[in-house]
Each structure stands twice: as structure tokens, then as C-alpha cells.
Enzyme design. Structure first.
Site, PDB file in Angstrom:
ATOM      1  N   ILE A  10       0.813  -1.218   0.000  1.00 32.99           N
ATOM      2  CA  ILE A  10       0.000   0.000   0.000  1.00 32.99           C
ATOM      3  C   ILE A  10       0.851   1.276   0.000  1.00 32.99           C
ATOM      4  CG2 ILE A  10      -0.285   0.221   2.506  1.00 32.99           C
ATOM      5  CD1 ILE A  10      -3.298   0.856   1.899  1.00 32.99           C
ATOM      6  N   GLY A  31       3.354  -4.423  11.073  1.00 31.40           N
ATOM      7  CA  GLY A  31       2.495  -4.557   9.906  1.00 31.40           C
ATOM      8  C   GLY A  31       2.460  -3.319   9.037  1.00 31.40           C
ATOM      9  N   ASP A  33       1.160  -0.465   9.629  1.00 28.91           N
ATOM     10  CA  ASP A  33       1.467   0.734  10.416  1.00 28.91           C
ATOM     11  C   ASP A  33       2.971   1.007  10.427  1.00 28.91           C
ATOM     12  OD1 ASP A  33       1.066   2.916  12.142  1.00 28.91           O
ATOM     13  OD2 ASP A  33       0.959   1.661  13.931  1.00 28.91           O
ATOM     14  N   THR A 121      -7.012  -7.368  10.439  1.00 34.30           N
ATOM     15  CA  THR A 121      -6.929  -8.797  10.106  1.00 34.30           C
ATOM     16  C   THR A 121      -5.559  -9.419  10.368  1.00 34.30           C
ATOM     17  OG1 THR A 121      -6.379  -8.396   7.773  1.00 34.30           O
ATOM     18  CG2 THR A 121      -8.727  -8.567   8.348  1.00 34.30           C
ATOM     19  N   TYR A 124      -4.385  -8.144  15.112  1.00 35.77           N
ATOM     20  CA  TYR A 124      -5.632  -7.946  15.865  1.00 35.77           C
ATOM     21  C   TYR A 124      -6.613  -9.101  15.676  1.00 35.77           C
ATOM     22  CZ  TYR A 124      -4.308  -3.122  17.068  1.00 35.77           C
ATOM     23  OH  TYR A 124      -3.690  -2.001  17.573  1.00 35.77           O
TER      24      TYR A 124
END
Length: 171
Positions: A10, A31, A33, A121, A124
Site C-alpha cells: 500500500i 504490519g 502501520d 486482520t 488484531y
């Protein structure tokens, strides 16, 4: 309005806004973040620190917007997804709010293109198929969608990619 599902990183997309699956601290993590903070650089971290100084942490379901720093995108919208644990309707509603609050912020900042990750996903542990159904249902029924030219669901892993493709075919 184009709605697409892609398997990619992304952080590489040239869109108006990239959505970050953030944690409540807004100060980076693992991840997506961590990838956004690493590639976006110190500008994103500084913007998040300013937000924390004025409003405190970001609660699950809420969203805030910052510069995109070194990313190609114009903005990063940070939203905090729910931790699944034992699940429940409140977790589903919170995940839906992540998408709707992110879209609202995008429209408020005149964004026409937005890229979403698969919120909650990963670590978390939100069930992937349920999360995909919530994400797609929420955005396709959101009145803010009419302001968008393109909405991307960017899946990092192949499993989420396949699930999103399947859910989109059904809807």
C-alpha cells in the site's frame, strides 16, 4: 467510481489518501502501520505526536489525518481497528466505523482516490472473511463514496486478496 482489489504494498500507491491500520498510540507499530511510518518518515511521526498532544490517543473506530511525508500519497488517514479477542457485534460496528470515518476525512480533505488495507486482520486477529464483508458493505453503502473517483482495497497477502475478490463478486 472505480472499486478495485489489488495485492501489493500500500505504501507504493499514488493516491490522495492511504489508510493506515494504526494502533491507539499513533506512533507506529508493526504490519502496515510500521511500513507506513518507515517509508513515510519523520514527518508522519511528528504529525501524529501533534495530534496526541491535542487529543490524546486515537480510540478504536476513530480516524485522524496527517501528511504522507515521503510517501507518494498526499495524506495518511490513521484509523484504529478493533482487537477481535472473542468478537461480538461491537467489534463489527467498530470496524465499520474505521471505514466510514476514514471516508469522511478523505472527503473533508477533497480526496478523490483512497487506498485501504485490510484493517484488523493481522495481529488484531479479526476474521478475514468477516472483515472483508464489513469493509465492502460499509464503503459501498457510505454516502461519502459518491465523492470518490477510485477506492482501492490493497491486500498485502494472497489470502486476503482472494477473500476480497470473492466478496466483491458476490456483492
Amino acid at each position: 467510481m472505480k472499486l478495485k482489489v489489488l495485492q501489493a504494498d500500500i505504501t507504493t500507491f499514488e493516491v490522495d489518501a492511504i489508510v493506515n491500520a494504526a494502533n491507539t498510540s499513533l506512533l507506529g507499530g508493526g504490519g502496515v502501520d510500521g511500513a507506513i511510518h518507515r517509508k513515510g518518515g519523520v514527518e508522519i511521526l511528528e504529525a501524529c505526536r501533534k495530534i496526541r498532544a491535542t487529543q490524546g490517543k486515537c480510540n478504536p473506530g476513530e480516524a485522524v489525518i496527517t501528511t504522507a511525508g515521503n510517501l507518494i500519497a498526499k495524506y495518511v488517514i490513521h484509523t484504529v481497528g478493533p482487537v477481535w479477542n472473542n468478537g461480538g457485534k461491537d467489534k463489527e460496528e467498530t470496524l465499520s466505523k474505521c471505514y466510514s470515518n476514514s471516508l469522511r476525512l478523505a472527503v473533508e480533505h477533497n480526496c478523490k482516490t483512497i487506498a485501504f488495507p485490510n484493517i484488523s486482520t493481522g495481529i488484531y486477529k479479526f476474521p478475514k472473511e468477516l472483515a472483508a464483508n464489513i469493509a465492502i458493505h460499509t464503503v459501498t453503502n457510505d454516502p461519502n463514496l459518491t465523492h470518490m473517483k477510485e477506492l482501492l482495497f490493497v491486500c498485502y497477502d494472497e489470502l486476503n486478496f482472494r477473500i476480497y475478490q470473492k466478496v466483491l463478486e458476490v456483492n
